[in-house]
Write an enzyme that holds these catalytic residues in place. Sequence first.
Site, mmCIF file in Angstrom:
data_model
loop_
_atom_site.group_PDB
_atom_site.id
_atom_site.type_symbol
_atom_site.label_atom_id
_atom_site.label_comp_id
_atom_site.label_asym_id
_atom_site.label_seq_id
_atom_site.Cartn_x
_atom_site.Cartn_y
_atom_site.Cartn_z
ATOM 1 N N GLU A 58 60.731 -20.925 39.847
ATOM 2 C CA GLU A 58 61.101 -20.571 40.842
ATOM 3 C C GLU A 58 62.072 -21.887 41.303
ATOM 4 O O GLU A 58 62.562 -22.743 41.655
ATOM 5 C CB GLU A 58 60.197 -20.150 42.776
ATOM 6 C CG GLU A 58 59.857 -18.789 41.954
ATOM 7 C CD GLU A 58 58.348 -18.553 43.050
ATOM 8 O OE1 GLU A 58 58.279 -18.887 43.860
ATOM 9 O OE2 GLU A 58 57.908 -17.633 42.920
ATOM 10 N N ASP A 202 82.194 -5.274 40.451
ATOM 11 C CA ASP A 202 80.595 -4.542 39.705
ATOM 12 C C ASP A 202 81.102 -4.054 38.691
ATOM 13 O O ASP A 202 81.941 -3.281 38.051
ATOM 14 C CB ASP A 202 80.318 -2.968 40.146
ATOM 15 C CG ASP A 202 78.961 -3.165 39.886
ATOM 16 O OD1 ASP A 202 78.790 -3.301 38.670
ATOM 17 O OD2 ASP A 202 77.700 -2.764 40.393
#
Length: 422
Positions: A58, A202
């Site tokens: 993380e 996108d």
Amino acid sequence: MTARRHPALSATDPELASFVAAEETLQAQTLRLIPSENYVSAAVLEASGTVLQNKYSEGYPGRRYYEGQQNIDRVESLAIERAKGLFGVDHANVQPYSGSPANLAVYLAFARPGDTVMGMALPMGGHLTHGWGVSATGSWFRGVQYGVSAETGRIDYDAVRELALAERPKIIFCGGTALPRTIDFEAFGSIAKEAGSILVADVAHIAGLIAGGAHPSPAGHVDVISTTTHKTLRGPRGAMLMCREEHAKAIDKAVFPGLQGGPHNQTTAGIAVALHEAAQPAFVTYAHAVVANAKALAASLLERGFDLVSGGTDNHLILLDLTSRGVPGKVAAKALDRAGIVVNYNTVPFDPRKPFDPSGIRIGTPSLTSRGLSVEHMPVVAEWIARAVDAAAASDERTLSAVRGEVSELMAAFPAPGLPLS
Ligand code: DSN
């Protein structure tokens, strides 16, 4: 074959191994025309199945919440640098798990629930996450949608501008899943600027074409580029968000800790390899061949009387409206599957039928081009499609099985990347 390729898997779980082997055979023997699919290289497959899987990381390179990141940081930094170089952007985040989470991160970075967002309507060729009603993005935000012109089947940029200026959306999405024509990123850029909106391209479908110079790049015209990595880009299933430096912090914070926990490091490694492959001269050839094959296939389909949305294609994708052929898209797609040709049924713009039983099928050339098929093979591919679709209308299973035999014979001559030789 699987026992040799996957000895541990075959020994531990022969049942699961047999499913993998069957999928390898299916992918080898069929003509795969789903435009969002491809074959990854053996190198990408290997990178995606490594011990990087075992690590939690993380955070971002140099700023992690777990120790032992010496190698993981190098892997992720390499992927980031390669993405920046290939797409000419200031910043890249390679952690999104896939396209939908990547787009959700964009909402988190730039909008608040209830804000107006704008995208192409799903039945017109957009994507669920561009504010369509059944998606969280259409219920948590107020989605307004543009489409294509009924006359041309292409985006009407004047209509997009009019809607954007009337609605002043926080975010505008351009790009989609069933758009056979070149996207004018410059036009979208000036519309978004006038409307005061964040513009997101996108490019999931066309990322490989952009990387290979076979479609104009959105870099410099948009605020954020969102893409999956597994379509024309030929990487593992994952995604990336790229942006100018001014948006880097907002994007990174939205991906982690905003939406996700630990990145999938084995996927990041596969993405890094795919980006390396996409930076080679051979990939430029590949990207242009994908488009040349699609144009040749479209021409052959038109010769056989098919009705193509927008009349053809500029990219890797062709949308066929089968209304005039007298066969619903789903019936045709299932018949094509029995003939060894894998497509998906799809809505066409202004479709009077329902999305689960629409009028069209969507096909594309990324996978067959990865196997080395070229423009000279496209007339035969069109011929197979025509025979199978007409056989579907006539419930003629013998023709479907004859086509399946011919498909499998040609496929045997063009081994697929990443698959065992049969
Ligand atoms: N599911 C993808 C496609 O097939 O186009 C889009 O997310």
